[in-house]
Design an enzyme around this catalytic site. Structure first.
Site, PDB file in Angstrom:
ATOM      1  N   GLN A 126      10.901   7.781 101.119  1.00  0.00           N
ATOM      2  CA  GLN A 126      12.180   6.734 100.984  1.00  0.00           C
ATOM      3  C   GLN A 126      13.546   7.199 100.515  1.00  0.00           C
ATOM      4  O   GLN A 126      13.321   7.540  99.452  1.00  0.00           O
ATOM      5  CB  GLN A 126      11.600   5.413 100.359  1.00  0.00           C
ATOM      6  N   GLY A 127      14.316   7.492 101.416  1.00  0.00           N
ATOM      7  CA  GLY A 127      15.653   8.191 101.071  1.00  0.00           C
ATOM      8  C   GLY A 127      16.840   7.089 100.797  1.00  0.00           C
ATOM      9  O   GLY A 127      17.521   6.920 101.793  1.00  0.00           O
ATOM     10  N   SER A 129      17.924   5.823  96.906  1.00  0.00           N
ATOM     11  CA  SER A 129      18.824   6.300  95.940  1.00  0.00           C
ATOM     12  C   SER A 129      19.532   7.526  95.991  1.00  0.00           C
ATOM     13  O   SER A 129      19.079   8.491  96.631  1.00  0.00           O
ATOM     14  CB  SER A 129      17.831   6.458  94.709  1.00  0.00           C
ATOM     15  N   GLU A 245       7.176  -6.246 100.779  1.00  0.00           N
ATOM     16  CA  GLU A 245       7.087  -5.837  99.557  1.00  0.00           C
ATOM     17  C   GLU A 245       6.616  -7.111  98.862  1.00  0.00           C
ATOM     18  O   GLU A 245       5.849  -6.878  97.636  1.00  0.00           O
ATOM     19  CB  GLU A 245       8.129  -5.394  98.898  1.00  0.00           C
ATOM     20  N   ASN A 379      14.710  -3.936  86.387  1.00  0.00           N
ATOM     21  CA  ASN A 379      14.145  -5.066  85.612  1.00  0.00           C
ATOM     22  C   ASN A 379      15.662  -6.047  85.361  1.00  0.00           C
ATOM     23  O   ASN A 379      15.559  -7.245  85.469  1.00  0.00           O
ATOM     24  CB  ASN A 379      13.419  -5.138  84.859  1.00  0.00           C
ATOM     25  N   GLU A 380      16.586  -5.253  84.695  1.00  0.00           N
ATOM     26  CA  GLU A 380      17.698  -5.782  84.240  1.00  0.00           C
ATOM     27  C   GLU A 380      18.231  -6.515  85.567  1.00  0.00           C
ATOM     28  O   GLU A 380      18.982  -7.622  85.610  1.00  0.00           O
ATOM     29  CB  GLU A 380      18.852  -4.762  83.553  1.00  0.00           C
TER      30      GLU A 380
HETATM   31  C1  LIG Z   1       9.199   6.924  89.369  1.00  0.00           C
HETATM   32  C2  LIG Z   1      10.317   6.428  90.168  1.00  0.00           C
HETATM   33  C3  LIG Z   1      10.211   6.665  91.490  1.00  0.00           C
HETATM   34  C4  LIG Z   1      11.361   6.409  92.398  1.00  0.00           C
HETATM   35  N1  LIG Z   1      11.102   6.627  93.854  1.00  0.00           N
HETATM   36  C5  LIG Z   1      12.106   6.419  94.708  1.00  0.00           C
HETATM   37  C6  LIG Z   1      12.169   6.657  96.005  1.00  0.00           C
HETATM   38  O1  LIG Z   1      10.908   6.999  96.506  1.00  0.00           O
HETATM   39  N2  LIG Z   1      13.215   6.497  96.752  1.00  0.00           N
HETATM   40  C7  LIG Z   1      14.407   5.940  96.296  1.00  0.00           C
HETATM   41  O2  LIG Z   1      15.174   5.748  97.118  1.00  0.00           O
HETATM   42  N3  LIG Z   1      14.468   5.672  94.910  1.00  0.00           N
HETATM   43  C8  LIG Z   1      13.422   5.904  94.307  1.00  0.00           C
HETATM   44  N4  LIG Z   1      13.492   5.635  92.695  1.00  0.00           N
HETATM   45  C9  LIG Z   1      14.799   5.235  92.197  1.00  0.00           C
HETATM   46  C10 LIG Z   1      14.931   3.842  91.975  1.00  0.00           C
HETATM   47  O3  LIG Z   1      15.226   2.900  93.091  1.00  0.00           O
HETATM   48  C11 LIG Z   1      16.140   3.701  91.049  1.00  0.00           C
HETATM   49  O4  LIG Z   1      15.904   4.482  89.863  1.00  0.00           O
HETATM   50  C12 LIG Z   1      16.710   2.256  90.731  1.00  0.00           C
HETATM   51  O5  LIG Z   1      17.059   1.717  91.747  1.00  0.00           O
HETATM   52  C13 LIG Z   1      17.331   2.161  89.465  1.00  0.00           C
HETATM   53  O6  LIG Z   1      18.744   2.935  89.774  1.00  0.00           O
HETATM   54  P1  LIG Z   1      19.183   4.214  88.832  1.00  0.00           P
HETATM   55  O7  LIG Z   1      18.138   5.027  88.430  1.00  0.00           O
HETATM   56  O8  LIG Z   1      20.453   4.725  89.792  1.00  0.00           O
HETATM   57  O9  LIG Z   1      19.892   3.367  87.770  1.00  0.00           O
HETATM   58  P2  LIG Z   1      21.168   2.433  87.247  1.00  0.00           P
HETATM   59  O10 LIG Z   1      21.573   1.730  88.756  1.00  0.00           O
HETATM   60  O11 LIG Z   1      22.271   3.678  87.118  1.00  0.00           O
HETATM   61  O12 LIG Z   1      21.031   1.732  86.209  1.00  0.00           O
HETATM   62  C14 LIG Z   1      20.984   2.224  84.826  1.00  0.00           C
HETATM   63  C15 LIG Z   1      20.597   1.184  83.816  1.00  0.00           C
HETATM   64  O13 LIG Z   1      21.796   0.221  83.915  1.00  0.00           O
HETATM   65  C16 LIG Z   1      21.180  -1.246  84.379  1.00  0.00           C
HETATM   66  N5  LIG Z   1      22.184  -1.832  85.212  1.00  0.00           N
HETATM   67  C17 LIG Z   1      22.546  -1.318  86.260  1.00  0.00           C
HETATM   68  N6  LIG Z   1      23.423  -2.141  86.947  1.00  0.00           N
HETATM   69  C18 LIG Z   1      23.340  -3.619  86.063  1.00  0.00           C
HETATM   70  C19 LIG Z   1      23.814  -4.883  86.204  1.00  0.00           C
HETATM   71  N7  LIG Z   1      24.448  -5.014  87.314  1.00  0.00           N
HETATM   72  N8  LIG Z   1      23.348  -5.745  85.322  1.00  0.00           N
HETATM   73  C20 LIG Z   1      22.924  -5.418  84.227  1.00  0.00           C
HETATM   74  N9  LIG Z   1      22.195  -3.865  84.116  1.00  0.00           N
HETATM   75  C21 LIG Z   1      22.478  -3.014  84.997  1.00  0.00           C
HETATM   76  C22 LIG Z   1      19.846  -0.741  84.943  1.00  0.00           C
HETATM   77  O14 LIG Z   1      19.110  -2.025  84.833  1.00  0.00           O
HETATM   78  C23 LIG Z   1      19.420   0.460  84.105  1.00  0.00           C
HETATM   79  O15 LIG Z   1      18.842   0.017  83.097  1.00  0.00           O
HETATM   80  C24 LIG Z   1      12.633   5.914  91.928  1.00  0.00           C
HETATM   81  C25 LIG Z   1      12.735   5.584  90.562  1.00  0.00           C
HETATM   82  C26 LIG Z   1      11.553   5.871  89.848  1.00  0.00           C
HETATM   83  C27 LIG Z   1      11.835   5.587  88.273  1.00  0.00           C
END
Ligand SMILES: Cc1cc2nc3c(=O)[nH]c(=O)nc-3n(C[C@H](O)[C@H](O)[C@H](O)COP(=O)(O)OP(=O)(O)OC[C@H]3O[C@@H](n4cnc5c(N)ncnc54)[C@H](O)[C@@H]3O)c2cc1C
Length: 397
Positions: A126-127, A129, A245, A379-380
């Site tokens: 899944q592409g 992020s 989901e 979760n946030e």
């Molecule tokens: C094990 C694992 C597997 C994954 N697999 C995939 C995959 O196959 N394909 C894919 O596309 N992605 C994948 N992901 C990515 C995942 O979807 C993202 O990590 C997730 O959506 C969070 O985005 P971020 O990491 O950019 O964090 P950010 O969005 O940068 O967030 C950082 C922190 O800020 C908080 N935050 C952000 N915005 C807000 C807000 N508006 N209010 C309050 N708090 C906020 C978040 O909760 C978090 O704690 C995977 C992630 C993990 C950990």
């Protein structure tokens, strides 16, 4: 909602158990316990057995092999597979892109992709992020510009689970950088991972494993025929994933197995006068977690039941995601506590492993479980969704 199994459901449960007893080869049992990622060959073989029975695609639309199972039937099937320690099937393929192609794909896409998904010939990733576009997914920048019969894709994805083994990616790209709303300029492409210009670079996680990757697109030419759901319609396609989901998002069945493993570890641990399992404070905490899991299970079934009656609420999935992921993390931490000194041993070390057998992998799993409150939407952000919907309706009263 009545959760007592009806005679028909009891008969179905019996049938599933008999099927698993007859069809599940001994060497397949437990393979997904040892390795988080089921070996592709085993997964394909097990998927073939389920497909022959018609159960692999039970959750797909009826026109594409769906069986119209009730939420309880899905639950019974999942629970039985977990109890029999059957190999995991590919969520990304069977649970996500398969139904998505059923709904949004054209006849040619159905004919090409669906059989390959069922047979396990294709492994999907899944592409979505990107660096800087996770929670705020609509800000994604990977560009796809139209040139003749191709899109030319330039950009980067990150955290792409299994990209290093995948043959295909369902990928969100920006096809209209000038759209009035960022969501309106996004499309979904089905990208063959062997196309020239794709580079996959591993990211290793705290559990010592290789789950996910960075993926770079350097002017990758993707045929226009690989567009799913229409140009600039990718956001709607991605949102539809949420509906698929809902079922199983809280991961109750796997968490119950984990709770059983933790209890088994504690039963084998002597602390003070007797077994840790019987020690007051520990037993109290284990019981509270068990009650929370029972409550979550009922909540999940209520949500599935509501979804079937087309009465699901927008915050249901978020609620299950938060409760399920955090409960799993708490049970893991209790398991670490039960392991005591054994929790310091890494499975590859020569250090003694816990005699229960469940101990060796628990530490690795507990470390990976930190990710459950991040992936699938942090979760946030899920809490924001729940609060926004509930507070809005509270203020409307
Ligand atoms: C094990 C694992 C597997 C994954 N697999 C995939 C995959 O196959 N394909 C894919 O596309 N992605 C994948 N992901 C990515 C995942 O979807 C993202 O990590 C997730 O959506 C969070 O985005 P971020 O990491 O950019 O964090 P950010 O969005 O940068 O967030 C950082 C922190 O800020 C908080 N935050 C952000 N915005 C807000 C807000 N508006 N209010 C309050 N708090 C906020 C978040 O909760 C978090 O704690 C995977 C992630 C993990 C950990």
């Amino acid at each position: 909602m009545d959760l007592t199994l009806s005679p028909d459901e009891l008969a179905f449960q019996q049938h599933v158990h008999e099927f698993l007893e007859a069809e599940l080869k001994p060497e397949w049992r437990g393979v997904s316990d040892i390795d988080n990622r089921t070996q592709p060959e085993i997964m394909a073989q097990w998927q073939a057995v389920l497909a022959a029975k018609g159960w692999l695609t039970a959750g797909w639309p009826a026109a594409n092999g769906g069986l119209g199972w009730s939420p309880m039937q899905h639950h019974i099937f999942k629970e039985a597979c977990s109890q029999a320690r059957a190999p995991k099937i590919s969520t990304m393929s069977i649970g996500m892109i398969g139904p998505l192609i059923c709904v949004f794909g054209n006849p040619e896409q159905h004919a090409f992709y669906l059989p390959r998904i069922i047979s396990g010939a294709d492994i999907w990733c899944q592409g979505f992020s990107e660096p800087g576009s996770g929670s705020d997914l609509a800000s994604l920048k990977t560009a796809a510009r139209r040139e003749g019969e191709d899109y030319v894709v330039l950009g980067q994805k990150i955290w792409t689970t299994y990209a290093h083994v995948a043959t295909q990616m369902f990928c969100l790209v920006r096809t209209d950088p000038l759209a009035a709303r960022p969501q309106a300029g996004i499309s979904m492409l089905l990208i063959d991972m062997k196309l020239p210009g794709i580079t996959v670079r591993p990211i290793h996680t705290i559990d010592g494993e290789h789950h996910f990757n960075e993926v770079f697109f350097d002017d990758v030419r993707v045929p226009v025929s690989c567009l799913l759901g229409g140009e600039h319609k990718g956001w709607d396609v991605a949102r539809a994933l949420l509906a698929f989901e809902r079922s199983g998002i809280a991961d109750v069945v796997a968490t119950r197995q984990l709770l059983g493993d933790v209890a088994a570890i504690a039963a084998g641990e002597n602390r003070g006068d007797g077994r840790l399992l019987d020690e007051g404070d520990f037993a109290d905490r284990l019981t509270k977690l068990e009650i929370a899991l029972d409550a979550l299970e009922i909540l999940e079934m209520r949500v599935m039941d509501a979804a079937e009656r087309k009465a699901a609420r927008d915050h249901d999935a978020s609620m299950l995601k938060i409760l399920g992921s955090e409960l799993k993390q708490k049970i893991h931490m209790l398991g670490i506590e039960a392991l005591g000194i054994f929790a310091a041993a890494w499975p590859d070390d020569d250090a003694p492993v816990h005699p229960s057998g469940a101990g060796a992998k628990l530490v690795v799993d507990a470390l990976f479980a930190r990710a459950t409150s991040i992936y699938g939407g942090a979760n946030e952000v899920q809490r924001n969704i729940v609060a926004k919907i509930l507070l809005k309706s509270a203020f409307e009263i």
